[in-house]
Design a protein around this motif. Structure first.
Motif, PDB file in Angstrom:
ATOM      1  N   VAL A 270       0.846  -1.202   0.000  1.00 53.35           N
ATOM      2  CA  VAL A 270       0.000   0.000   0.000  1.00 53.35           C
ATOM      3  C   VAL A 270       0.877   1.245   0.000  1.00 53.35           C
ATOM      4  O   VAL A 270       0.608   2.223  -0.722  1.00 53.35           O
ATOM      5  CB  VAL A 270      -0.943  -0.017   1.220  1.00 53.35           C
ATOM      6  CG1 VAL A 270      -1.644   1.340   1.383  1.00 53.35           C
ATOM      7  CG2 VAL A 270      -1.985  -1.124   1.078  1.00 53.35           C
ATOM      8  N   GLY A 274       1.075   3.871  -2.980  1.00 51.53           N
ATOM      9  CA  GLY A 274       0.715   5.227  -2.588  1.00 51.53           C
ATOM     10  C   GLY A 274       1.794   6.224  -2.963  1.00 51.53           C
ATOM     11  O   GLY A 274       1.506   7.331  -3.455  1.00 51.53           O
ATOM     12  N   LYS A 279      -0.945   8.911  -3.583  1.00 52.91           N
ATOM     13  CA  LYS A 279      -2.185   8.734  -2.835  1.00 52.91           C
ATOM     14  C   LYS A 279      -1.888   8.325  -1.388  1.00 52.91           C
ATOM     15  O   LYS A 279      -0.849   7.712  -1.095  1.00 52.91           O
ATOM     16  CB  LYS A 279      -3.065   7.667  -3.485  1.00 52.91           C
ATOM     17  CG  LYS A 279      -3.602   8.073  -4.861  1.00 52.91           C
ATOM     18  CD  LYS A 279      -4.547   7.015  -5.393  1.00 52.91           C
ATOM     19  CE  LYS A 279      -5.143   7.442  -6.739  1.00 52.91           C
ATOM     20  NZ  LYS A 279      -6.089   6.424  -7.262  1.00 52.91           N
ATOM     21  N   TYR A 281      -4.319   6.569   0.659  1.00 56.10           N
ATOM     22  CA  TYR A 281      -5.055   5.369   1.057  1.00 56.10           C
ATOM     23  C   TYR A 281      -5.452   5.452   2.523  1.00 56.10           C
ATOM     24  O   TYR A 281      -5.119   4.580   3.351  1.00 56.10           O
ATOM     25  CB  TYR A 281      -4.255   4.096   0.777  1.00 56.10           C
ATOM     26  CG  TYR A 281      -3.977   3.873  -0.693  1.00 56.10           C
ATOM     27  CD1 TYR A 281      -5.018   3.658  -1.587  1.00 56.10           C
ATOM     28  CD2 TYR A 281      -2.679   3.885  -1.181  1.00 56.10           C
ATOM     29  CE1 TYR A 281      -4.769   3.460  -2.945  1.00 56.10           C
ATOM     30  CE2 TYR A 281      -2.423   3.692  -2.526  1.00 56.10           C
ATOM     31  CZ  TYR A 281      -3.470   3.493  -3.401  1.00 56.10           C
ATOM     32  OH  TYR A 281      -3.225   3.309  -4.743  1.00 56.10           O
ATOM     33  N   PHE A 284      -7.138   2.509   4.621  1.00 54.52           N
ATOM     34  CA  PHE A 284      -6.272   1.491   5.216  1.00 54.52           C
ATOM     35  C   PHE A 284      -5.771   1.959   6.575  1.00 54.52           C
ATOM     36  O   PHE A 284      -5.795   1.209   7.570  1.00 54.52           O
ATOM     37  CB  PHE A 284      -5.106   1.196   4.270  1.00 54.52           C
ATOM     38  CG  PHE A 284      -4.127   0.180   4.808  1.00 54.52           C
ATOM     39  CD1 PHE A 284      -4.338  -1.176   4.610  1.00 54.52           C
ATOM     40  CD2 PHE A 284      -2.999   0.583   5.507  1.00 54.52           C
ATOM     41  CE1 PHE A 284      -3.441  -2.113   5.102  1.00 54.52           C
ATOM     42  CE2 PHE A 284      -2.096  -0.345   5.999  1.00 54.52           C
ATOM     43  CZ  PHE A 284      -2.316  -1.692   5.796  1.00 54.52           C
TER      44      PHE A 284
END
Length: 393
Positions: A270, A274, A279, A281, A284
């Motif tokens: 992630v 990201g 990004k 996220y 999460f």
């Protein structure tokens, strides 16, 4: 698994009356029963007292491990550490057959007592089993079904019974002793290590080893009692009533360490995507830090709002920080970015310091949590870096 203690509610002795007398043929046995890995609470074994008198037809089992689900406010009392246990009385054969059914060994130590001493101990047990005396406030490490067996003899005989702890040649902490019995219960071991704090990490005195049934048996083998003016061994002989057969390891295939490694890998992916896509996220992170924060609130409540003495001073609060839960919600609504940036900057540094000092802390934190704390540090670092690049105060 059917709750073991219901057995002793369904099959009580008809009479708990005092003043039953023993004949010269009577014996009193200390029972030590092996563990059962199907349940967490049964993984440590069990202790009880048997009063056997073939001439009078008595074969009575005194069991300090009975609790009643129907007692008022059961779950609230359990959570607060106010759970009442009681001394249950049943027929020995019911107890024996139950443990044999679940393949749990049964060792019986025949006490080396005079007839008068047997009657004195029996009198104490009869008194203790009366409705007004049978309840006690359970404490797993200091006042439980094993320690009550030991304490029954101390109450009956005073200083004439002595426990010699010189046979103990280890320096286990209370947590270390608990860990010995949870090798097939990795999730239970993790839960105990998370919920219980610094008091678990004191080195146990030999007398304190006897919160475990195995050490009741070992301790009684080393104990002595004054009989007819002479100090003699407390145990006359040991009978192996049932010797359990070896069973397969019942430990879960997915251990906490495995799961947290998987979470770390997912969190790393992630973070990587990201970074590549610019990004955050936040969903999460909201889940990660909300769950962690809620764990922190639980630990804080166990410490400050209950009578669980072993839950005090819990250093797991260094990673399970209660403030994570409300702060994580700010990530979703993107409020107060400057505060969030500063907060997560502190969190990633604190997490790194915790990982560096892991082996030197006065409390033994569970090793499986290391990848989880690494994940917290990684995501906290990424959050503060992302907000530094994309947000303004």
């Amino acid at each position: 698994m059917k709750n073991i203690w219901l057995l002793f509610i369904l099959f009580p002795l008809i009479s708990n009356s005092q003043n039953l007398k023993l004949s010269e043929k009577a014996d009193i046995h200390i029972l030590t029963c092996g563990p059962y890995q199907g349940e967490l609470y049964s993984a440590f074994g069990h202790s009880a007292i048997r009063v056997k008198d073939p001439r009078k037809g008595y074969d009575i089992l005194y069991n300090y491990g009975v609790f009643d689900f129907d007692q008022p406010n059961f779950y609230l009392n359990f959570a607060r550490g106010h759970l009442n246990y009681k001394l249950g009385v049943t027929e020995y054969r019911n107890f024996r057959d139950y443990y044999i059914y679940y393949n749990r060994y049964i060792h019986e130590q025949v006490l080396n007592l005079s007839h008068q001493q047997k009657q004195e101990l029996f009198d104490f047990l009869q008194w203790n089993a009366l409705p007004e005396n049978q309840y006690y406030l359970y404490d797993y490490f200091y006042d439980n079904c094993a320690t009550r067996v030991r304490d029954a003899l101390v109450m009956a005989f005073g200083d004439s019974v002595q426990f010699d702890g010189s046979y103990i040649n280890t320096n286990y902490t209370i947590r270390g002793l608990t860990d010995l019995y949870l090798k097939q219960q990795p999730w239970g071991d993790l839960g105990i290590d998370i919920c219980l704090g610094l008091p678990m990490d004191k080195v146990a005195a030999p007398y304190e080893y006897m919160f475990l049934p195995d050490y009741i048996e070992k301790g009684f083998n080393q104990a002595t009692i004054v009989r007819a003016g002479k100090r003699v061994p407390l145990v006359k002989k040991t009978i192996v009533t049932y010797d359990s057969t070896l069973e397969e390891d019942q430990a879960s295939v997915v251990t906490p360490f495995t799961l947290f490694i998987i979470l770390l890998v997912i969190g790393s992916m992630v973070t990587y995507f990201g970074f590549r896509k610019g990004k955050l996220y936040a969903g999460f992170d909201a889940i990660l830090f909300s769950v962690t924060g809620l764990i922190g609130w639980l630990l804080l409540l166990l410490w400050l709002a209950t009578d669980h003495r072993a839950a005090a001073g819990n250093l797991n609060l260094l990673w399970a920080i209660p403030l994570h839960f409300p702060v994580a919600l700010l990530l979703i609504i993107r409020k107060r970015p400057l505060f969030l940036k500063r907060y997560f900057n502190v969190i990633w540094i604190l997490s790194i310091l915790l990982l560096i000092s892991w082996a030197f802390l006065p409390q033994q934190l569970h090793y499986a949590l290391i990848p989880f704390v690494m994940l917290i540090s990684l995501r906290a670092y990424y959050i503060q870096r992302y907000l530094s690049r994309n947000e303004t105060a």
